[in-house]
Write a protein that holds these residues in place. Structure first.
Motif, PDB file in Angstrom:
ATOM      1  N   LYS A 107       0.837  -1.196   0.000  1.00  0.00           N
ATOM      2  CA  LYS A 107       0.000   0.000   0.000  1.00  0.00           C
ATOM      3  C   LYS A 107       0.871   1.245   0.000  1.00  0.00           C
ATOM      4  N   CYS A 108       0.848   1.903  -1.128  1.00  0.00           N
ATOM      5  CA  CYS A 108       1.524   3.198  -1.284  1.00  0.00           C
ATOM      6  C   CYS A 108       3.015   3.111  -0.940  1.00  0.00           C
ATOM      7  N   SER A 109       3.758   2.516  -1.841  1.00  0.00           N
ATOM      8  CA  SER A 109       5.203   2.397  -1.667  1.00  0.00           C
ATOM      9  C   SER A 109       5.905   3.321  -2.654  1.00  0.00           C
ATOM     10  N   ALA A 110       6.936   4.005  -2.173  1.00  0.00           N
ATOM     11  CA  ALA A 110       7.686   4.924  -3.031  1.00  0.00           C
ATOM     12  C   ALA A 110       8.656   4.155  -3.915  1.00  0.00           C
ATOM     13  N   VAL A 111       8.821   4.627  -5.146  1.00  0.00           N
ATOM     14  CA  VAL A 111       9.758   4.015  -6.084  1.00  0.00           C
ATOM     15  C   VAL A 111      10.995   4.880  -6.226  1.00  0.00           C
ATOM     16  N   CYS A 112      10.804   6.128  -6.581  1.00  0.00           N
ATOM     17  CA  CYS A 112      11.921   7.063  -6.697  1.00  0.00           C
ATOM     18  C   CYS A 112      11.374   8.474  -6.793  1.00  0.00           C
ATOM     19  N   THR A 113      12.240   9.434  -6.670  1.00  0.00           N
ATOM     20  CA  THR A 113      11.871  10.840  -6.801  1.00  0.00           C
ATOM     21  C   THR A 113      12.733  11.477  -7.887  1.00  0.00           C
ATOM     22  N   GLN A 231       2.562  14.472  -3.597  1.00  0.00           N
ATOM     23  CA  GLN A 231       2.947  14.096  -2.240  1.00  0.00           C
ATOM     24  C   GLN A 231       3.606  15.281  -1.552  1.00  0.00           C
ATOM     25  N   THR A 232       3.059  15.625  -0.386  1.00  0.00           N
ATOM     26  CA  THR A 232       3.612  16.749   0.387  1.00  0.00           C
ATOM     27  C   THR A 232       4.605  16.294   1.430  1.00  0.00           C
ATOM     28  N   ASP A 233       4.479  15.045   1.879  1.00  0.00           N
ATOM     29  CA  ASP A 233       5.372  14.509   2.896  1.00  0.00           C
ATOM     30  C   ASP A 233       5.845  13.133   2.460  1.00  0.00           C
ATOM     31  N   GLU A 234       7.108  13.019   2.118  1.00  0.00           N
ATOM     32  CA  GLU A 234       7.630  11.752   1.615  1.00  0.00           C
ATOM     33  C   GLU A 234       7.652  10.668   2.682  1.00  0.00           C
ATOM     34  N   LYS A 235       7.670  11.030   3.960  1.00  0.00           N
ATOM     35  CA  LYS A 235       7.667  10.034   5.022  1.00  0.00           C
ATOM     36  C   LYS A 235       6.264   9.560   5.377  1.00  0.00           C
ATOM     37  N   ASN A 236       5.262  10.323   4.986  1.00  0.00           N
ATOM     38  CA  ASN A 236       3.876   9.965   5.256  1.00  0.00           C
ATOM     39  C   ASN A 236       3.097  10.054   3.944  1.00  0.00           C
ATOM     40  N   LEU A 237       3.210   8.997   3.124  1.00  0.00           N
ATOM     41  CA  LEU A 237       2.628   9.013   1.790  1.00  0.00           C
ATOM     42  C   LEU A 237       1.120   8.799   1.844  1.00  0.00           C
ATOM     43  N   ASN A 238       0.432   9.478   0.936  1.00  0.00           N
ATOM     44  CA  ASN A 238      -1.021   9.337   0.793  1.00  0.00           C
ATOM     45  C   ASN A 238      -1.331   9.065  -0.672  1.00  0.00           C
ATOM     46  N   CYS A 239      -1.775   7.838  -0.965  1.00  0.00           N
ATOM     47  CA  CYS A 239      -2.029   7.458  -2.358  1.00  0.00           C
ATOM     48  C   CYS A 239      -3.512   7.262  -2.654  1.00  0.00           C
ATOM     49  N   GLU A 240      -4.369   7.618  -1.735  1.00  0.00           N
ATOM     50  CA  GLU A 240      -5.803   7.445  -1.950  1.00  0.00           C
ATOM     51  C   GLU A 240      -6.421   8.673  -2.593  1.00  0.00           C
ATOM     52  N   ASP A 241      -6.136   9.812  -2.032  1.00  0.00           N
ATOM     53  CA  ASP A 241      -6.753  11.031  -2.545  1.00  0.00           C
ATOM     54  C   ASP A 241      -5.853  12.206  -2.216  1.00  0.00           C
ATOM     55  N   GLY A 242      -5.921  13.212  -3.027  1.00  0.00           N
ATOM     56  CA  GLY A 242      -5.104  14.388  -2.804  1.00  0.00           C
ATOM     57  C   GLY A 242      -5.089  15.251  -4.042  1.00  0.00           C
ATOM     58  N   SER A 243      -4.378  16.350  -3.959  1.00  0.00           N
ATOM     59  CA  SER A 243      -4.285  17.241  -5.114  1.00  0.00           C
ATOM     60  C   SER A 243      -3.419  16.600  -6.194  1.00  0.00           C
ATOM     61  N   PRO A 244      -3.741  16.827  -7.459  1.00  0.00           N
ATOM     62  CA  PRO A 244      -2.964  16.200  -8.539  1.00  0.00           C
ATOM     63  C   PRO A 244      -1.576  16.794  -8.674  1.00  0.00           C
ATOM     64  N   MET A 245      -0.682  15.981  -9.264  1.00  0.00           N
ATOM     65  CA  MET A 245       0.708  16.380  -9.489  1.00  0.00           C
ATOM     66  C   MET A 245       0.769  17.263 -10.735  1.00  0.00           C
ATOM     67  N   GLU A 246       0.947  18.549 -10.540  1.00  0.00           N
ATOM     68  CA  GLU A 246       0.924  19.516 -11.627  1.00  0.00           C
ATOM     69  C   GLU A 246       2.340  19.826 -12.103  1.00  0.00           C
ATOM     70  N   LEU A 258       7.375  12.516  -7.298  1.00  0.00           N
ATOM     71  CA  LEU A 258       7.571  11.282  -6.539  1.00  0.00           C
ATOM     72  C   LEU A 258       6.684  10.190  -7.138  1.00  0.00           C
ATOM     73  N   TYR A 259       7.297   9.112  -7.574  1.00  0.00           N
ATOM     74  CA  TYR A 259       6.563   7.991  -8.174  1.00  0.00           C
ATOM     75  C   TYR A 259       6.283   6.935  -7.099  1.00  0.00           C
ATOM     76  N   THR A 260       5.032   6.486  -7.022  1.00  0.00           N
ATOM     77  CA  THR A 260       4.607   5.500  -6.035  1.00  0.00           C
ATOM     78  C   THR A 260       3.754   4.434  -6.709  1.00  0.00           C
ATOM     79  N   TYR A 261       3.515   3.362  -5.947  1.00  0.00           N
ATOM     80  CA  TYR A 261       2.649   2.296  -6.463  1.00  0.00           C
ATOM     81  C   TYR A 261       2.002   1.557  -5.303  1.00  0.00           C
ATOM     82  N   SER A 262       0.884   0.893  -5.598  1.00  0.00           N
ATOM     83  CA  SER A 262       0.207  -0.027  -4.682  1.00  0.00           C
ATOM     84  C   SER A 262      -0.097  -1.290  -5.460  1.00  0.00           C
TER      85      SER A 262
END
Length: 669
Positions: A107-113, A231-246, A258-262
């Motif tokens: 669930k919501c794992s970071a890949v790279c930035t 993602q605003t906080d790399e230590k506390n990732l939120n992959c369910e809902d949030g503002s889009p990456m512009e 920041l690229y993530t996956y579930s």
């Protein structure tokens, strides 16, 4: 005396016994892989590797490799072995940093930035290229267990469409218009802004194998949902809902992506491993259209068959019966010293008709060497196409076996140089040609040389543009080695046996003085007849042609090889019968120049193919850019040339059989 058993028969029996004695037999590249949670079964794997392929777009003919867009890379990047077909199609499969353990949800794992600084020229170029890809709607193509990872979404009428690719991002224009995938989310509303899909939610479906005879589980489905999440906080990732990456159009500040996956695993024992592609193919409901195309083509075939049958059974039968009756009556009246053939023809002669040109119908054509070269190459292409489509119809060349279709076609073409040389030499000798060395060289080099020159020029453009579809220099050398090392010698061998045999015996002798051809009506003139001859064959294939062009240029999956093989057979019959009909009408009009006309009549179908390709380019595609346009028409010309040789050869040999048949039955001399 004992009969010796052939060695080939013994080898065949041993091969059959070996195949049946094996515990399992799979087509190349299609063997199933079992997965387990723990490494307790030798046949099982615990790690699932996600591979990435090239990225392509419907708005550009230029595909690019995954690494060119500066996505997350695998630390230990590996590339699986690729066959010749994959290289020619420009597939560039490589490993990715997305690696999963079987049945372990993530669930919501970071890949790279990826950080792009506005003051670094290299970062500016990378971000500009990424924005270009989003503007042209370039698509990812991911692979898990040799199966495409699909993006399934709802379309009209409540149906679900599964796309074997998903976009890297989208664009909202300066006037607020959402392009492509930006329409799926109402939050994509900022004008003049790009949105990167930096998160994927992957769902992997597996068959547990509990009620089957194999150990472990097998993957039967892989879908994903792309999202754009900032993602605003790399230590506390939120992959369910949030503002889009512009990503703003104007690069006035540093950008961090920041690229993530579930990933989730789901068990579904109702899906068999052998039918795991069905959910992708079901979303492409073209069966009704295909059957409509088949029925339409069959009506054309029945019409042409009726016309040919009427000519053969009524017109020719009456002419032959009346001719033979006059022949027998005159043989009784004339002295035995008189030449039988002259009496027969003079007494049976009519003022007009196909029998009038019996002394000129087998007169060698002009440019006989060129015609024989085209027919040799056409024979090679015909046999190659027939075998390839037959194997594809049996399932050996399915989409799961990547690159197998092109590999099979190229290998068959190389190995079929002998029939090309034999047919060309035999016909050239029948035409009375004596420059056999020139004939053999042109048969082996002319048409393949034209195709290779066109292909090489297109490859230069791909090299300049940095596209992944550019063929490596080593592969070009390998293709030349196959051509000159195998195909050309086989063509010489075929030509040797072709020239060694006597010329094809004609049923009637040719007069020394050519007969004057009377004034022809508009419909029996060469050009109108040739133009009309290609309409019916093209009418049988244009619907199937639409799906083939979609698979090539719109990157849709083509799997209907059964329909294609049936349409191929219908095309053979239609080309043959249409050419026979027009050939008979021209002979009745006392025009005996049928050699080139029979080839060009059915070969003119390729001109309609080119016209349809032009229409498809301007009406269906959204391709922009000079390079993409040149590539489209460059590759289209290769298709048109191959199709011209293929259809022209079919029409020629059908007409050759027909003319020999009617004049051998009547036996006028």
């Amino acid at each position: 005396m004992k009969r010796r058993i052939p060695l080939s028969f013994v080898l065949f029996i041993l091969l059959v016994v070996y195949c049946f004695s094996c515990s399992a037999f799979y087509l190349p590249g299609l063997a199933p892989v079992s997965f387990c949670e723990e490494k307790d079964v030798p046949e099982c794997q615990t790690q699932i590797q996600l591979f990435v392929n090239r990225l392509d777009s419907v708005e550009s003919v230029l595909p690019y490799e995954y690494d060119v867009f500066d996505f997350c890379k695998d630390v230990k990047e590996t590339r699986p072995s690729e066959n010749l077909g994959q290289v020619l199609f420009g597939e560039r499969i490589e490993s990715s940093p997305y690696k999963f353990s079987f049945k372990k949800d993530v669930k919501c794992s970071a890949v790279c930035t990826k950080i792009y600084k506005k003051d670094v020229k290299e970062d500016v170029a990378k971000l500009d290229f990424l924005k270009m890809g989003m503007q042209l709607n370039y698509q990812h193509h991911w692979i898990i267990d040799n199966m495409p990872v699909t993006w399934c979404y709802d379309v009209e009428d409540g149906q679900k469409y599964c796309n074997p690719g998903f976009p890297i991002g989208c664009l909202v224009t300066a006037d607020g218009r959402a392009k492509d995938a930006c329409v799926i989310n109402s939050k994509f509303n900022e004008k003049n802004t790009y949105y990167v899909f930096n998160h994927v939610s992957i769902k992997i479906t597996y068959h547990s194998g509990e009620s089957e005879g194999w150990k472990g589980a097998r993957l039967v489905g892989a879908t994903l949902e792309p999202k754009s999440i900032k993602q605003t906080d790399e230590k506390n990732l939120n992959c369910e809902d949030g503002s889009p990456m512009e990503v703003p159009v104007v690069f006035d500040s540093d950008v961090s992506v920041l690229y993530t996956y579930s990933v989730t695993f789901t068990e579904d024992n109702s899906i068999k491993w052998a039918s795991r592609w069905d959910y992708i193919l079901v979303s492409m409901p073209h069966t009704n259209i295909q059957w409509f195309s088949i029925m339409n083509s069959l009506v054309i075939v029945l019409f042409l068959s009726g016309m040919v049958a009427m000519i053969m059974l009524r017109t020719l039968h009456k002419d032959i019966a009346r001719y033979n009756q006059v022949d027998q009556e005159n043989l009784i009246k004339v002295p035995s010293t008189r030449d039988k053939s002259s009496v027969t023809y003079e007494d049976a002669q009519e003022e007009s008709g196909w029998k009038q040109v019996h002394g000129d119908v087998f007169r060698p054509p002009r440019k006989g060497m060129l015609l024989s070269i085209f027919l040799g190459q056409g024979t090679q292409i015909f046999i190659m196409t027939f075998i390839t489509l037959f194997l594809a119809c049996l399932g050996f060349l399915s989409p799961a076996n990547r690159g197998a279709l092109m590999t099979c076609a190229v290998v068959l073409w190389v190995l079929l140089g002998t029939p090309a040389g034999y047919v060309s030499a035999r016909l050239y000798k029948t035409f009375g040609g004596e420059k056999w060395k020139t004939n053999v060289l042109l048969t082996a080099l002319l048409c393949p040389g034209i195709v290779f020159a066109d292909f090489f020029l297109m490859n230069l453009i791909l090299w300049v543009e940095g596209s992944s579809a550019a063929i490596p220099f080593g592969t070009l050398v390998a293709i030349l080695a196959l051509w000159f090392g195998i195909s050309v010698p086989l063509t010489f061998i075929g030509a040797y046996f072709g020239f060694k045999k006597p010329a094809i015996e004609q049923p009637v002798r040719t007069n020394q003085i050519p007969r004057q051809i009377p004034e022809q009506s508009f419909f029996t003139k060469p050009i109108p007849g040739i133009i009309m001859g290609g309409i019916l064959p093209f009418g049988c294939i244009f619907i199937q042609l639409f799906f083939i062009l979609n698979s090539i240029w719109s990157h849709q999956m083509y799997y209907m090889f059964g329909f294609l093989f049936l349409v191929f057979i219908i095309l053979l019959i239609t080309c043959s019968e249409a050419t026979i009909l027009l050939c008979y009408f021209h002979l009745c009009a006392e025009d005996y120049h049928w050699w080139w006309r029979s080839f060009l009549t059915s070969g003119f179908t390729a001109v309609y193919l080119f016209i349809y390709a032009v229409h498809y380019f301007f009406s269906k595609l959204q391709i922009i850019g000079a390079a993409s346009t040149i590539l489209y028409f460059g590759y289209t010309m290769i298709m048109v040339l191959i199709f011209f040789l293929f259809t022209g050869t079919i029409g020629f040999f059908a007409c050759f059989w027909f003319v020999n048949k009617i004049y051998s039955v009547v036996k006028v001399d």
